[in-house]
Design an enzyme around this catalytic site. Sequence first.
Site, PDB file in Angstrom:
ATOM      1  N   THR A 151      -7.788  29.182  13.631  1.00 19.89           N
ATOM      2  CA  THR A 151      -8.481  29.915  14.696  1.00 19.89           C
ATOM      3  C   THR A 151      -7.573  30.997  15.231  1.00 19.89           C
ATOM      4  OG1 THR A 151      -9.802  28.038  15.351  1.00 19.89           O
ATOM      5  CG2 THR A 151      -9.349  29.667  17.070  1.00 19.89           C
ATOM      6  N   VAL A 180     -19.802  22.342  19.371  1.00 27.29           N
ATOM      7  CA  VAL A 180     -19.130  23.552  19.832  1.00 27.29           C
ATOM      8  C   VAL A 180     -17.770  23.135  20.386  1.00 27.29           C
ATOM      9  CG1 VAL A 180     -19.195  25.397  21.563  1.00 27.29           C
ATOM     10  CG2 VAL A 180     -21.283  24.764  20.331  1.00 27.29           C
ATOM     11  N   GLY A 181     -16.743  23.893  20.065  1.00 27.36           N
ATOM     12  CA  GLY A 181     -15.391  23.563  20.527  1.00 27.36           C
ATOM     13  C   GLY A 181     -14.959  24.382  21.725  1.00 27.36           C
ATOM     14  N   ASP A 182     -13.664  24.441  21.918  1.00 26.43           N
ATOM     15  CA  ASP A 182     -13.091  25.137  23.079  1.00 26.43           C
ATOM     16  C   ASP A 182     -13.087  26.657  22.945  1.00 26.43           C
ATOM     17  OD1 ASP A 182     -11.165  24.677  20.902  1.00 26.43           O
ATOM     18  OD2 ASP A 182      -9.848  25.881  22.168  1.00 26.43           O
ATOM     19  N   THR A 202      -5.462  26.795  20.541  1.00 28.37           N
ATOM     20  CA  THR A 202      -5.995  26.463  19.219  1.00 28.37           C
ATOM     21  C   THR A 202      -5.704  24.988  18.948  1.00 28.37           C
ATOM     22  OG1 THR A 202      -5.920  26.991  16.838  1.00 28.37           O
ATOM     23  CG2 THR A 202      -3.899  27.298  18.072  1.00 28.37           C
ATOM     24  N   GLY A 203      -6.435  24.409  18.007  1.00 22.98           N
ATOM     25  CA  GLY A 203      -6.256  22.997  17.700  1.00 22.98           C
ATOM     26  C   GLY A 203      -7.498  22.215  18.076  1.00 22.98           C
ATOM     27  N   GLY A 205     -10.308  21.073  19.702  1.00 25.43           N
ATOM     28  CA  GLY A 205     -11.042  21.629  20.835  1.00 25.43           C
ATOM     29  C   GLY A 205     -11.446  20.605  21.880  1.00 25.43           C
TER      30      GLY A 205
HETATM   31  C1  SD4 Z   1     -12.137  24.136  17.698  1.00 26.08           C
HETATM   32  N1  SD4 Z   1     -10.064  24.978  18.571  1.00 26.08           N
HETATM   33  O1  SD4 Z   1     -13.255  24.480  17.344  1.00 26.08           O
HETATM   34  C2  SD4 Z   1     -10.989  25.093  17.480  1.00 26.08           C
HETATM   35  C3  SD4 Z   1     -10.362  24.805  16.142  1.00 26.08           C
HETATM   36  C4  SD4 Z   1      -9.079  25.508  15.881  1.00 26.08           C
HETATM   37  O2  SD4 Z   1      -7.593  26.389  14.392  1.00 26.08           O
HETATM   38  O3  SD4 Z   1      -8.375  25.952  16.757  1.00 26.08           O
HETATM   39  N2  SD4 Z   1      -8.700  25.666  14.659  1.00 26.08           N
HETATM   40  O4  SD4 Z   1     -11.897  23.034  18.197  1.00 26.08           O
END
Ligand code: SD4
Length: 289
Positions: A151, A180-182, A202-203, A205
Site C-alpha cells: 500500500t 474495507v481497511g484503514d 500501512t499494514g 488495517g
Molecule cells: C489494508 N492497510 O487494507 C491496508 C493494507 C496494506 O500494504 O497496507 N498493505 O488493511
Amino acid sequence: DKPSPICIATWNFHEASKTAGELLYKGASALDAAEQGVRVEEANLNNTTVGNGGAPDRDGNVTLDACIMSPEGECGSVVYLKEIEHPVSVARKVMEETPHVMLAGEGAFQFAIQQGFKPKNLLTKESEEKWKKWLEKKEYKPIINIENHDTIGMLCLDEKGDIAGACTTSGLAYKMNGRVGDSPIIGSGLYIDNEIGGAVATGMGEAIMKSVSSFLIVELMRQGKSPQEACEIAIQRIVKQNSNYKDFQVALLALGKNGEVGSYCLHKGFTFVKYQDNKNTNTPSQSYL
Ligand code: SD4
C-alpha cells in the site's frame, strides 16, 4: 525558516517519491504532488497491493480503497471501487466536486464514470492465477512483509510549507468480499493537519482502524511529541490493544510541519522513501519487535 520541500512514502516506492518530489521542486502544490506520486503505484502492474494488478478478494473481485487530504483539511475518499485504475483521483473529485467525503462501491463507480474515468479490467493474469492457487486451500493467513505490504501512503510538504497526503490500496489479498481497511478512512490510513503535520499507515488495517493511528499521531505531535515519538506511541497502543500483535505488521510514517520525519513499525522489514533536495533515499524503519 521554511524547510525545503519533501515527499515521504511507505515502502520502497522510489519512482512514486521521485515523481512527487520533482513536482514539488518545480513548484507544484503538496496536493497535486501527492496525487501524482501515488498514481505511479496505482498504474504499476507489479504492485499487487495497489490499483491495476491489485490482488482480488476471495471471490475474485479487485476492489480499491483510497483517500486524499488537503492542507485546508478537506478530504475525499472512495471505498470498494471496482474497475477504475486511479481511485486516488476519484477521491480527489469526491473532495472537490461533491458535498461528501466518502463514496462507496457502485455509487463511487457511477460517479467516476460521470467524471470521465474509463472502466478497465484490473485483474491481471498473474493475480488471477495466484488467486486460483489460493482457492485450492483457502487459508487466510497473510504473511508479514511478504503478502499485503505494498500500500502506498504519501505525505508531501511544498514550497509554501503546506502539507497534503494520499493513501491508496487494493487492501488485503483474499479479504472477504465487502471488506474495507484503514487506507481510505480519514484518521486511520491518513491524516493531515496543516498546522501540525501529517501521518500515514500501512499494514493490517483492522489494527490501524481500532486505534485510529494517523489521527492519533497528529494529535500526539500537537501535544509536543516529535514525529518519531508519536509513531512509537501509536505502535505501543496497537501492541496493547491486540494480543496477537506478533502475527501481523503495522507501519506508521509521520511528517512534522518543520519537515521532521518519523517512522516506526511492529516487525522489522518496513522501509520508507524520502525525496528532498534532489536526493531520493530509502530508509529502514526502527521496529518494536
Ligand atoms: C489494508 N492497510 O487494507 C491496508 C493494507 C496494506 O500494504 O497496507 N498493505 O488493511
